[in-house]
Design an enzyme around this catalytic site. Structure first.
Site, PDB file in Angstrom:
ATOM      1  N   ASP A 231       0.831  -1.198   0.000  1.00  0.00           N
ATOM      2  CA  ASP A 231       0.000   0.000   0.000  1.00  0.00           C
ATOM      3  C   ASP A 231       0.870   1.255   0.000  1.00  0.00           C
ATOM      4  O   ASP A 231       1.858   1.333   0.746  1.00  0.00           O
ATOM      5  CB  ASP A 231      -0.863  -0.027   1.283  1.00  0.00           C
ATOM      6  N   GLU A 291       1.132  -0.576  -5.141  1.00  0.00           N
ATOM      7  CA  GLU A 291       0.165   0.488  -5.448  1.00  0.00           C
ATOM      8  C   GLU A 291       0.988   1.691  -5.887  1.00  0.00           C
ATOM      9  O   GLU A 291       1.422   2.506  -5.070  1.00  0.00           O
ATOM     10  CB  GLU A 291      -0.673   0.852  -4.218  1.00  0.00           C
TER      11      GLU A 291
HETATM   12  C1  NOJ Z   1      -4.345   3.189  -0.632  1.00  0.00           C
HETATM   13  C2  NOJ Z   1      -5.517   2.310  -0.331  1.00  0.00           C
HETATM   14  O1  NOJ Z   1      -5.883   1.606  -1.502  1.00  0.00           O
HETATM   15  C3  NOJ Z   1      -6.604   3.224   0.183  1.00  0.00           C
HETATM   16  O2  NOJ Z   1      -7.841   2.570   0.264  1.00  0.00           O
HETATM   17  C4  NOJ Z   1      -6.143   3.762   1.512  1.00  0.00           C
HETATM   18  O3  NOJ Z   1      -7.101   4.698   1.978  1.00  0.00           O
HETATM   19  C5  NOJ Z   1      -4.787   4.461   1.398  1.00  0.00           C
HETATM   20  N1  NOJ Z   1      -3.846   3.746   0.594  1.00  0.00           N
HETATM   21  C6  NOJ Z   1      -4.158   4.656   2.755  1.00  0.00           C
HETATM   22  O4  NOJ Z   1      -3.747   3.425   3.287  1.00  0.00           O
END
Ligand code: NOJ
Ligand code: CA
Length: 566
Positions: A231, A291
């Protein structure tokens, strides 16, 4: 011919022999020299919304286990489950208070072990979400860190004095609508949070933090996990001198001046940390997905490192492009030219569902099939999002008081938050779409009566039937896994066409991104076909007799996929 059959038969043999297992895994490549994650179909499960086994209105691990047969039948090879760890749920699990346990609302470690072992029986690997940048403010590490300026874990987070009374250490802003610094009156310092104040950033410059986080991955690898989706990797490091970000023209969705986040995003140190994390992953032959929000292909490429960082940095740029043949073609070509292995997504739990994003209100089903025919036939690994395969729409909250996602409350009405793309999976046309016997945590739209697994399984023309066919084709046509991407008719502003060309066959994909009927003409002599003939494999809103390659007809948003022979 003989060699071709032999090569492909070997691939099938390897696939048949494959069994994932816990702990250190043998590095396996298939007959094409590819690794499993290169030809796998990944599927994102948002556990709160997938299947509720105990009627509390929130999905859970046992719910996921009960749907593994569905996933196998769909053709899924690996599921990425978004966070189900203990959490106050401010950011619905992305605020983790214990990385090595399961939140009771989702089940137990035993349920998790059963999920992994049932998935393994079906040849499905399990990928977890690793929230690397921040913890919850309820995590024991943060509670200690906050307890005093001399606490053992004070330096596990980013604490600084303000510039003066009521003045934070610098001008950085949180992406979720507040300043990025929160003052703690007890110790008279500020702590840094790129996301919600309840998500304090970890200090990755502290080796003890890195060690603790790497050990978390070992804990799960030893439980049979096949990898992680990392993430918010962009935000792992901050400038040690906390320099102010330069302002940029314009405002963000919360009305604040934009800034160039050069001092708190994508710092070079991120890559070094990923290389070290990759070494741990390699001990277990695990896969790292990222991500990765990037502005261009060069930035995305950087996340592969020298093949020693992320295996699958997600191309999220595709989700931000306008729906147009020209824009999509240019993007795919630049990604393909970069030569690293691409990772395609059209949807996730932070992005409006493509059914609503691309749909024109008339041809939405055809557009959903067109997008499947597109991104599932490109050279690279696709990551699906639950419900995309049945044409789930965004179901946005209608009133502020119904909003669950805090950014939707902060930003209402311009920013409605992410509830709309997180509504329950639609399993049947019964109450709550078969997701729960209780009250679902988010509402099911009216359209679930028509767009659900049960109904679409019975309809050979459904979006689900189309997805299954494309995915099956990926597994049976070697060219779709190993073939080069060869663009055709590149000046066509309406139709994207390409070959996937390999020594084991060639597939032609033709996609009409317009409402106007199209009749593209192909000359494949330059591609080495003296007199190409095509045999249809899959189509929607399109027709073409098998044989000479001259009369492929596409209606609005039609898709044609065929096998090319000389
Ligand atoms: C990316 C995640 O996909 C999202 O849902 C989240 O709010 C943020 N990172 C913070 O962890
Ligand atoms: Ca950070």
């Amino acid at each position: 011919m003989k060699i071709r059959i032999h090569g492909w038969a070997m691939a099938l043999l390897f696939a048949a022999c494959w069994t994932p297992f816990a702990g250190a895994q043998m590095r396996e490549k298939d007959a094409r020299g590819q690794e499993w994650w290169q030809h796998a179909v990944f599927y994102e499960v948002y556990p709160r919304s997938f299947a509720d086994s105990n009627g509390d209105g929130i999905g859970d691990l046992n719910g996921i286990t009960s749907k593994l047969d569905y996933l196998k039948d769909l053709g899924v090879d690996a599921i990425w489950i978004t966070p189900f760890f203990p959490s106050p749920q401010v950011d619905f699990g992305y605020d983790v208070s214990d990385y090595e346990n399961i939140d009771p609302m989702y089940g137990t470690l035993e349920d998790f072990d059963r999920l992994v072992s049932e998935a393994k029986k079906r040849g499905i690997r399990v990928i977890l979400d690793f929230v690397v940048n921040h913890t919850s403010d309820h995590h024991a590490w943060f509670l200690d860190s906050k307890s005093s300026k001399t606490a053992a874990k004070r330096d596990w987070y980013i604490w600084r004095d303000g510039k003066g009374p009521d003045q934070p250490p610098n001008n950085w802003i949180s992406t979720f609508g507040s300043p990025a610094w929160k003052y703690d009156p007890a110790t008279k310092q500020y702590y840094y949070h790129y996301f919600y104040p309840e998500q304090p950033d970890l200090n990755w410059r502290n080796p003890a933090v890195e060690k603790a986080m790497f050990d978390v991955t070992r804990f799960w690898y030893q439980r049979g996990v096949a990898g992680f989706r990392l993430d918010a990797v962009d935000t792992l490091y901050e400038d040690p001198n906390l320099r102010d970000n330069p302002p940029l023209p314009g405002k963000d969705k919360f009305g604040r001046p934009l800034q160039d986040e050069r001092y708190n995003k994508k710092l070079p140190e991120v890559h070094q940390a990923l290389q070290r994390l990759r070494k741990v992953a390699d001990e277990y032959d695990a896969v790292l997905i990222g991500e990765t929000w990037t502005k261009d292909v060069k930035q995305l490429e950087a996340y592969h490192g020298e093949g020693n960082e992320l295996h699958l940095p997600m191309d999220l740029m595709l989700t931000e492009l306008p729906f147009s043949a020209k824009a999509f073609r240019a993007h795919i070509q630049s990604l393909d030219a970069a030569k690293s292995w691409p990772t395609y997504v059209i949807s996730n739990h932070d992005i409006r569902r493509p059914y609503s994003r691309y749909g024109d209100g008339v041809h939405n089903d055809d557009i959903a099939k067109l997008m499947a025919g597109f991104y599932l036939t490109l050279r690279g690994t696709p990551i699906m999002y639950y419900g995309e395969e049945i044409g789930m729409e965004n179901n946005d909250p209608k009133r502020k008081e119904d909003v669950k996602d805090p950014i939707g409350v902060i930003g209402w009405p311009e920013e409605k938050g992410r509830d709309g793309e997180r509504t329950p999976m639609q399993w049947d046309s019964g109450p709550n779409a078969g997701f729960t016997t209780g009250k679902p945590w988010l509402p099911v739209p009216e359209s679930a009566k028509k767009y659900n697994v049960e109904a679409e399984n019975k309809d050979p023309q459904s979006i689900l039937a189309f997805y299954k066919q494309v995915i099956r084709m990926r597994k049976t046509e070697p060219a779709l896994l190993e073939g080069a991407y060869v663009p055709l008719n590149e000046s066509d502003v309406n139709v994207i066409s390409y070959l996937r060309k390999s020594k084991n066959g060639t597939i032609l994909v033709v996609l009409n991104f317009s409402t106007a009927p199209q009749n593209p003409v192909f000359d494949l002599r330059k591609q080495g076909f003296a007199s190409a003939e095509v045999k249809g494999l899959l189509q929607n809103a399109a027709s073409a007799p098998d044989g000479a390659l001259k009369s492929i007809k596409l209606d609005a948003y039609g898709v044609y996929i065929g096998r090319v022979n000389d």
